[in-house]
Design a protein around this motif. Structure first.
Motif, PDB file in Angstrom:
ATOM      1  N   VAL A 138       2.332 -39.817  16.185  1.00 34.75           N
ATOM      2  CA  VAL A 138       1.653 -41.080  15.883  1.00 34.75           C
ATOM      3  C   VAL A 138       2.711 -42.151  15.658  1.00 34.75           C
ATOM      4  CG1 VAL A 138       0.085 -42.253  14.319  1.00 34.75           C
ATOM      5  CG2 VAL A 138      -0.299 -39.854  14.886  1.00 34.75           C
ATOM      6  N   VAL A 139       2.647 -43.221  16.452  1.00 41.92           N
ATOM      7  CA  VAL A 139       3.644 -44.285  16.386  1.00 41.92           C
ATOM      8  C   VAL A 139       3.140 -45.473  15.575  1.00 41.92           C
ATOM      9  CG1 VAL A 139       5.046 -45.872  17.760  1.00 41.92           C
ATOM     10  CG2 VAL A 139       4.619 -43.552  18.579  1.00 41.92           C
ATOM     11  N   ALA A 140       1.863 -45.847  15.738  1.00 37.55           N
ATOM     12  CA  ALA A 140       1.344 -47.029  15.044  1.00 37.55           C
ATOM     13  C   ALA A 140      -0.168 -46.938  14.975  1.00 37.55           C
ATOM     14  CB  ALA A 140       1.769 -48.315  15.752  1.00 37.55           C
ATOM     15  N   ASN A 141      -0.752 -47.773  14.121  1.00 37.57           N
ATOM     16  CA  ASN A 141      -2.198 -47.910  13.980  1.00 37.57           C
ATOM     17  C   ASN A 141      -2.589 -49.362  14.228  1.00 37.57           C
ATOM     18  OD1 ASN A 141      -2.896 -45.206  13.251  1.00 37.57           O
ATOM     19  ND2 ASN A 141      -2.091 -45.583  11.194  1.00 37.57           N
ATOM     20  N   GLU A 200       2.851 -35.349  13.696  1.00 42.87           N
ATOM     21  CA  GLU A 200       2.793 -34.768  15.035  1.00 42.87           C
ATOM     22  C   GLU A 200       1.499 -33.988  15.199  1.00 42.87           C
ATOM     23  OE1 GLU A 200       5.368 -31.678  17.841  1.00 42.87           O
ATOM     24  OE2 GLU A 200       6.287 -32.635  16.098  1.00 42.87           O
ATOM     25  N   ILE A 201       0.823 -34.216  16.307  1.00 38.69           N
ATOM     26  CA  ILE A 201      -0.456 -33.569  16.581  1.00 38.69           C
ATOM     27  C   ILE A 201      -0.208 -32.323  17.414  1.00 38.69           C
ATOM     28  CG2 ILE A 201      -2.743 -33.852  17.587  1.00 38.69           C
ATOM     29  CD1 ILE A 201      -2.555 -36.805  17.087  1.00 38.69           C
ATOM     30  N   TRP A 202      -0.771 -31.211  16.984  1.00 36.24           N
ATOM     31  CA  TRP A 202      -0.609 -29.933  17.673  1.00 36.24           C
ATOM     32  C   TRP A 202      -1.853 -29.622  18.501  1.00 36.24           C
ATOM     33  CZ3 TRP A 202       1.941 -26.209  13.534  1.00 36.24           C
ATOM     34  CH2 TRP A 202       3.178 -26.755  13.177  1.00 36.24           C
ATOM     35  N   GLY A 321     -16.862 -30.497   9.903  1.00 33.96           N
ATOM     36  CA  GLY A 321     -16.005 -29.569   9.169  1.00 33.96           C
ATOM     37  C   GLY A 321     -14.673 -29.354   9.849  1.00 33.96           C
ATOM     38  N   HIS A 322     -14.693 -29.253  11.181  1.00 34.12           N
ATOM     39  CA  HIS A 322     -13.433 -29.055  11.907  1.00 34.12           C
ATOM     40  C   HIS A 322     -12.559 -30.311  11.823  1.00 34.12           C
ATOM     41  CE1 HIS A 322     -10.652 -27.873  15.087  1.00 34.12           C
ATOM     42  NE2 HIS A 322     -10.873 -29.049  15.655  1.00 34.12           N
ATOM     43  N   MET A 323     -13.154 -31.482  11.973  1.00 31.06           N
ATOM     44  CA  MET A 323     -12.355 -32.705  11.909  1.00 31.06           C
ATOM     45  C   MET A 323     -11.727 -32.889  10.532  1.00 31.06           C
ATOM     46  SD  MET A 323     -14.424 -35.476  14.250  1.00 31.06           S
ATOM     47  CE  MET A 323     -15.951 -35.457  13.312  1.00 31.06           C
ATOM     48  N   LYS A 324     -12.489 -32.578   9.484  1.00 30.02           N
ATOM     49  CA  LYS A 324     -11.942 -32.692   8.139  1.00 30.02           C
ATOM     50  C   LYS A 324     -10.839 -31.670   7.897  1.00 30.02           C
ATOM     51  CE  LYS A 324     -13.362 -32.603   3.283  1.00 30.02           C
ATOM     52  NZ  LYS A 324     -14.504 -32.415   2.345  1.00 30.02           N
ATOM     53  N   LYS A 325     -11.050 -30.459   8.389  1.00 32.60           N
ATOM     54  CA  LYS A 325     -10.055 -29.396   8.218  1.00 32.60           C
ATOM     55  C   LYS A 325      -8.756 -29.744   8.934  1.00 32.60           C
ATOM     56  CE  LYS A 325      -9.332 -24.521   9.335  1.00 32.60           C
ATOM     57  NZ  LYS A 325      -9.943 -23.305   9.955  1.00 32.60           N
ATOM     58  N   MET A 326      -8.846 -30.257  10.164  1.00 38.11           N
ATOM     59  CA  MET A 326      -7.642 -30.589  10.919  1.00 38.11           C
ATOM     60  C   MET A 326      -6.906 -31.776  10.299  1.00 38.11           C
ATOM     61  SD  MET A 326      -7.443 -28.228  12.903  1.00 38.11           S
ATOM     62  CE  MET A 326      -5.844 -28.846  13.375  1.00 38.11           C
ATOM     63  N   LYS A 329      -4.985 -30.298   7.439  1.00 32.82           N
ATOM     64  CA  LYS A 329      -3.838 -29.548   7.938  1.00 32.82           C
ATOM     65  C   LYS A 329      -2.712 -30.477   8.363  1.00 32.82           C
ATOM     66  CE  LYS A 329      -5.395 -25.052   9.627  1.00 32.82           C
ATOM     67  NZ  LYS A 329      -5.509 -24.187  10.837  1.00 32.82           N
ATOM     68  N   LEU A 330      -3.083 -31.579   8.985  1.00 28.91           N
ATOM     69  CA  LEU A 330      -2.079 -32.534   9.440  1.00 28.91           C
ATOM     70  C   LEU A 330      -1.304 -33.100   8.265  1.00 28.91           C
ATOM     71  CD1 LEU A 330      -1.425 -33.608  12.323  1.00 28.91           C
ATOM     72  CD2 LEU A 330      -2.741 -35.638  11.742  1.00 28.91           C
ATOM     73  N   LEU A 331      -1.991 -33.418   7.191  1.00 29.30           N
ATOM     74  CA  LEU A 331      -1.312 -33.953   6.015  1.00 29.30           C
ATOM     75  C   LEU A 331      -0.484 -32.891   5.310  1.00 29.30           C
ATOM     76  CD1 LEU A 331      -4.179 -36.194   4.566  1.00 29.30           C
ATOM     77  CD2 LEU A 331      -2.249 -36.873   5.997  1.00 29.30           C
TER      78      LEU A 331
END
Length: 391
Positions: A138-141, A200-202, A321-326, A329-331
């Motif tokens: 992630v470079v920018a928002n 970084e997104i996996w 649930g999956h979006m919240k879980k991922m 995990k990212l954080l």
């Protein structure tokens, strides 16, 4: 000729003739309204306004008919703005509202197409495309308050700094990320889809069984004729036709409308290398160790093409649930992303000041000396004593 008085003026005259006689003088037989703007000053207002007449400053006849509004306020009415007018149906906010249902909740990723393979499910041979992620960061928002929409800028790959321009190097330096080879934006529905800069997104960002949309450039085929490019029938093989069997024929330049060939006319030209979106591809598997995502079916483009992958807009979104879980995990994988970004911005301002003063080379030499001294001290340290084996 009958007068055309505004209804509000007529109501005022009938409701309060005393007030109207003192401040407003209406003479229907002369087709004129006499309005007292200041004491002892009387101005004549023509009530038979010509349609489409351009107004003049002050009390005037405008393009919308009889009008006493100044020129400074006319543009508010012309462009549907101002007090008492309905809410606009155009603009960034209205556009986002219209596209709300067709905008994904979260960002996508960039991947490289490695080729096609196949998997077996319940004895069925299913072709699939192998897409590999190479350090999607992630470079920018982009925010609605600053840019008018919400989006996440994703970078992939790496590039030598010597091959990157100075403005872009400063952009990466302020973000605290390496120079990226590819950059892309992924629009999201609202601020909940924004991600911290530097994470970084996996591949496990997607889950097996969900549907995604892929965007990539198709395979370029070079200059092609009308039959191959547009599927023209061609001309006859006989009856006097000679050496014109695969030509497109006349392009119709004398059919009117200026006797010209209209833009967009189907003619020979470059074929392929166009943006192609393939929707509703099912994810057959994700592998974090290999960095790959397997999608069912074909993806446009040759091997090595850059592919944008995002949640499908015509299918149901991944379950919350999956979006919240991922996101959690990212954080957890990058807990210091916010602090790293803050330090990078602070360091960028310091380097910017050194460049402005012309002392950047001295700072680089000092940094290299410090690195060399640290490496020398590390090499002179004795190796750690190994523990003796006990019987």
């Amino acid at each position: 000729m009958a007068s055309r008085l505004p209804s509000s003026w007529v109501q005022l005259r009938h409701a309060n003739p005393i007030a109207s006689s003192s401040s407003l003088v209406i003479a229907e037989h002369t087709n004129t309204i006499r309005l007292r703007r200041q004491p002892n000053v009387v101005h004549n207002l023509h009530t038979t306004a010509r349609r489409g007449a351009r107004g003049k400053p002050g009390w005037m006849v405008g393009p919308k008919g009889w009008n006493t509004r100044s020129n400074r306020q006319n543009w508010l009415v012309e462009f549907n703005q101002g007090e008492g007018l309905p809410e606009l149906t155009t603009g960034p906010a209205a556009a986002l509202k219209r596209k709300e249902q067709s905008t994904p909740w979260r960002a996508g990723v960039l991947a490289i197409k490695k080729g096609m393979s196949a998997v077996y499910q319940h004895g069925n041979h299913i072709p699939c495309t192998v897409l590999q992620l190479e350090g999607c960061t992630v470079v920018a928002n982009k925010t609605f308050e600053k840019h008018g929409y919400w989006a996440v800028q994703i970078g992939m790959g790496s590039k030598r700094p010597i091959n990157v321009g100075s403005p872009l190097l400063g952009y990466y330096e302020a973000k605290g990320v390496r120079p990226m080879r590819h950059l892309a934006e992924f629009r999201v529905r609202n601020s909940d889809g924004l991600l911290p800069v530097g994470v970084e997104i996996w591949p496990d960002w997607f889950h097996k069984g969900q549907y995604v949309d892929t965007r990539s450039n198709s395979r370029g085929m070079g200059f092609a004729g009308g039959m191959k490019r547009h599927g023209f029938k061609g001309q006859g093989k006989s009856h006097g036709n000679s050496k014109n069997h695969r030509t497109m024929g006349s392009s119709g330049p004398g059919q009117g409308a200026g006797s010209r060939v209209h833009p967009g006319k189907k003619m020979p030209g470059r074929m392929g290398n166009e943006r192609v979106t393939v929707q509703n591809l099912q994810v057959l598997g994700v592998h974090n160790e290999l960095g790959t995502v397997l999608v069912k079916g074909a993806v446009a483009g040759p091997k090595g093409i850059v592919v944008k992958i995002q949640d499908a807009v015509k299918k149901r979104s991944p379950y919350p649930g999956h979006m919240k879980k991922m996101r959690e995990k990212l954080l957890q994988r990058f807990p210091h992303a916010e602090r790293h970004l803050h330090d990078a911005r602070k360091r960028h301002l310091q380097l910017k000041q050194l460049r402005k003063e012309g002392n950047i080379m001295k700072a680089i030499e000092k940094a290299n000396e410090a690195v060399a001294v640290g490496a020398m001290l590390t090499s002179q340290e004795p190796p750690p004593a190994q523990a003796s084996a006990t019987v």
